[in-house]
Enzyme design. Structure first.
Site, PDB file in Angstrom:
ATOM      1  CG  PHE A 101      80.837  -6.059  -2.138  1.00 30.17           C
ATOM      2  CD1 PHE A 101      81.324  -4.862  -2.654  1.00 30.17           C
ATOM      3  CD2 PHE A 101      80.483  -6.095  -0.799  1.00 30.17           C
ATOM      4  CE1 PHE A 101      81.458  -3.735  -1.862  1.00 30.17           C
ATOM      5  CE2 PHE A 101      80.602  -4.973   0.006  1.00 30.17           C
ATOM      6  CZ  PHE A 101      81.090  -3.797  -0.520  1.00 30.17           C
ATOM      7  CG  ASP A 172      77.633 -13.250  -0.293  1.00 27.29           C
ATOM      8  OD1 ASP A 172      76.504 -12.710  -0.252  1.00 27.29           O
ATOM      9  OD2 ASP A 172      78.695 -12.597  -0.299  1.00 27.29           O
ATOM     10  CG  HIS A 175      74.472  -9.970  -5.985  1.00 26.58           C
ATOM     11  ND1 HIS A 175      75.393  -9.967  -7.015  1.00 26.58           N
ATOM     12  CD2 HIS A 175      74.937  -9.065  -5.083  1.00 26.58           C
ATOM     13  CE1 HIS A 175      76.371  -9.126  -6.744  1.00 26.58           C
ATOM     14  NE2 HIS A 175      76.129  -8.575  -5.573  1.00 26.58           N
ATOM     15  CD  GLN A 198      74.121  -1.200  -0.838  1.00 23.98           C
ATOM     16  OE1 GLN A 198      73.868  -2.156  -1.565  1.00 23.98           O
ATOM     17  NE2 GLN A 198      74.426  -0.008  -1.319  1.00 23.98           N
ATOM     18  CE  LYS A 201      74.191  -5.547  -2.651  1.00 24.78           C
ATOM     19  NZ  LYS A 201      75.029  -6.057  -1.598  1.00 24.78           N
ATOM     20  NE  ARG A 230      71.991  -7.787  26.733  1.00 20.65           N
ATOM     21  CZ  ARG A 230      71.997  -6.640  26.020  1.00 20.65           C
ATOM     22  NH1 ARG A 230      71.467  -6.593  24.817  1.00 20.65           N
ATOM     23  NH2 ARG A 230      72.533  -5.567  26.538  1.00 20.65           N
ATOM     24  CE1 TYR A 237      74.315  -3.360  31.015  1.00 22.48           C
ATOM     25  CE2 TYR A 237      72.778  -3.294  32.847  1.00 22.48           C
ATOM     26  CZ  TYR A 237      73.388  -2.677  31.757  1.00 22.48           C
ATOM     27  OH  TYR A 237      73.082  -1.394  31.435  1.00 22.48           O
ATOM     28  NE  ARG A 247      69.530  -4.616  19.857  1.00 18.12           N
ATOM     29  CZ  ARG A 247      70.319  -4.323  20.890  1.00 18.12           C
ATOM     30  NH1 ARG A 247      70.970  -5.262  21.543  1.00 18.12           N
ATOM     31  NH2 ARG A 247      70.451  -3.076  21.290  1.00 18.12           N
TER      32      ARG A 247
HETATM   33  C1  PLP Z   1      76.358  -6.159  -0.905  1.00 20.76           C
HETATM   34  C2  PLP Z   1      77.107  -7.428  -0.767  1.00 20.76           C
HETATM   35  C3  PLP Z   1      77.532  -7.917   0.469  1.00 20.76           C
HETATM   36  C4  PLP Z   1      77.526  -7.127   1.732  1.00 20.76           C
HETATM   37  O1  PLP Z   1      76.384  -6.492   2.030  1.00 20.76           O
HETATM   38  P1  PLP Z   1      76.395  -5.116   2.846  1.00 20.76           P
HETATM   39  O2  PLP Z   1      74.970  -5.049   3.299  1.00 20.76           O
HETATM   40  O3  PLP Z   1      76.776  -4.021   1.912  1.00 20.76           O
HETATM   41  O4  PLP Z   1      77.344  -5.261   3.984  1.00 20.76           O
HETATM   42  C5  PLP Z   1      78.101  -9.180   0.523  1.00 20.76           C
HETATM   43  N1  PLP Z   1      78.286  -9.900  -0.577  1.00 20.76           N
HETATM   44  C6  PLP Z   1      77.928  -9.459  -1.791  1.00 20.76           C
HETATM   45  C7  PLP Z   1      78.146 -10.333  -2.983  1.00 20.76           C
HETATM   46  C8  PLP Z   1      77.345  -8.190  -1.934  1.00 20.76           C
HETATM   47  O5  PLP Z   1      77.040  -7.731  -3.142  1.00 20.76           O
END
Ligand code: PLP
Length: 410
Positions: A101, A172, A175, A198, A201, A230, A237, A247
């Site tokens: 992605f 990363d 998945h 997301q 997922k 922070r 502040y 967040r």
């Molecule tokens: C979905 C995804 C992301 C990013 O996630 P979001 O929550 O959509 O920002 C990053 N890397 C891979 C491989 C993804 O499939």
């Protein structure tokens, strides 16, 4: 129903092979109650209250076997914060795969660093460790292995290279919730691991992300970055780092806590179904699942990917095959149309305010394995379909066989 109707492809009005449908997300009144309770409490988020967010972070860290977990708005921001916290400087190079992605590479641009694409292994579609060293320069500072589809990268080889060249490794794992390599959860091998929540997922709250790490230093920096710079004991502040408000809400946190209880069993089912589908496809010519290698692993099948060879399907183009397979009721797609470096943002260098050196030129990049996967090879079956019964999985193989026989008759 006569034989003709059974043989007639669904795309041409015949009966669908797959009878089941596959809901996602999966939830019941437990999730509804949990969210409703937060609504009634009025404790929806900071500054009043973040105890349920902290509780989910502890749960996820414990599940993965990491020391810390830091939630944030999505899996792109989580990856970007992890890279930022590693202390990368403008112009530093970060090795990424091209078959993933866009966020994997675009967050590198966002920190003014240069994504360097290294081709995938055709057996796994993951970053090919044997091609990494040739891409390392004096500017290389990090590797971002993507456990694509939930299949573990060759972490032994990647960590070995990282140690020898003193590179940071940020996994990363967008998945890969619940997936394992050599008995250990993905996301725990590198300096940090990043996940997305997301909607599509394997663990979701609609949107959201998380970073896991064992490093006190990375934890403190990322925690500050997601909270407007922070510090934990600083004033509201007082801002010490260039972060924003990334967040999540308490509503998301309780949804995630409930969904996390379902993750392990769902992962077990997908892994078992994936192995079963591998055994069924082994009896059909022209459909080869990606390799799980020799390492003990738990694949969470965010995608079940197989390689399609049109020669075994009377030269039927993959596009038509995928349309036919979808019509038979298999939730599937052909995946990415191009490797990432072919995207206009890279080809046209639409880098806007980002400080990418002028010498960078993505028109010269070529990753033939990723190009073949995109152009005509990959077929993806989506994770929710891998939660079906054994009979459902058998119907996926039947649908493929039906198409093969139908096109051979024509
Ligand atoms: C979905 C995804 C992301 C990013 O996630 P979001 O929550 O959509 O920002 C990053 N890397 C891979 C491989 C993804 O499939």
């Amino acid at each position: 129903m006569n034989t003709n109707q059974m043989e007639q492809l669904a795309i041409r009005g015949g009966e669908k092979t797959v009878k089941a449908t596959f809901p996602w997300p999966i939830y019941d009144e437990t999730e509804v109650e949990a969210v409703a309770n937060v609504v009634r409490s009025g404790q929806w988020g900071n500054p009043d209250c973040a105890d349920l967010v902290a509780r989910f972070e502890e749960q996820f860290a414990a599940y993965c076997g990491s020391k810390y977990a830091i939630t944030c708005v999505n899996g792109s921001v989580s990856l970007r914060m992890a890279l930022m916290a590693c202390g990368l400087r403008p112009g530093d190079e970060v090795i990424v795969p091209p078959y993933t992605f866009i966020a994997t590479a675009s967050v590198v641009l966002e920190i003014n660093c240069v994504p360097v694409f290294v081709d995938i292994d055709p057996q796994t579609y993951n970053l090919d460790p044997s091609k990494i060293e040739a891409a390392i320069t004096s500017r290389t500072k990090a590797i971002v292995p993507v456990h694509f589809a939930g299949l573990a990268c060759d972490m032994d080889a990647i960590l070995d290279i990282a140690r020898r060249y003193n590179l940071r490794v940020i996994e990363d794992a967008a998945h890969a919730h619940g997936a394992e390599y050599n008995g250990r959860k993905l996301g725990t091998f590198g300096d940090a691991g990043s996940f997305s929540f997301q909607s599509s997922k394997n663990l979701t709250s609609g949107e959201g992300g998380i970073v896991i790490t064992d490093s006190d230093e990375l934890y403190e920096t990322i925690n500050s970055l997601r909270n407007v710079g922070r510090l934990p004991h600083g004033q509201w502040y007082d801002h010490f780092n260039p972060g924003c408000n990334y967040r999540i809400t308490q509503l998301q946190a309780v949804l995630l806590s409930e969904q996390l209880k379902r993750l392990d069993e769902q992962t077990r089912v997908r892994d078992e179904n994936g192995l079963y589908l591998n055994s069924l496809l082994a009896t059909i010519a022209g459909v080869v699942p990606l390799s799980r290698g020799d390492v003990a692993m738990r694949h969470c099948y965010h995608l079940y990917i197989f390689k399609y060879d049109k020669a075994a399907f009377a030269n039927l183009p993959r596009k038509t095959f995928v349309e036919m397979l979808s019509a038979e009721g298999v939730p599937c797609s052909a995946g990415y149309p191009h490797p990432l470096y072919k995207q206009p943002v890279f080809q046209q260098k639409n880098f806007m305010c980002y400080a990418i050196p002028d010498s960078v030129d993505y028109t010269q990049v070529s990753c033939p394995e990723a190009e073949r996967a995109c152009a005509h090879e990959a077929v993806w079956i989506f994770q929710h379909a891998m939660l079906g019964t054994k009979a459902d999985i058998e119907s996926f193989a039947q649908a493929i066989r039906k198409i093969q026989l139908a096109v051979a008759r024509e």
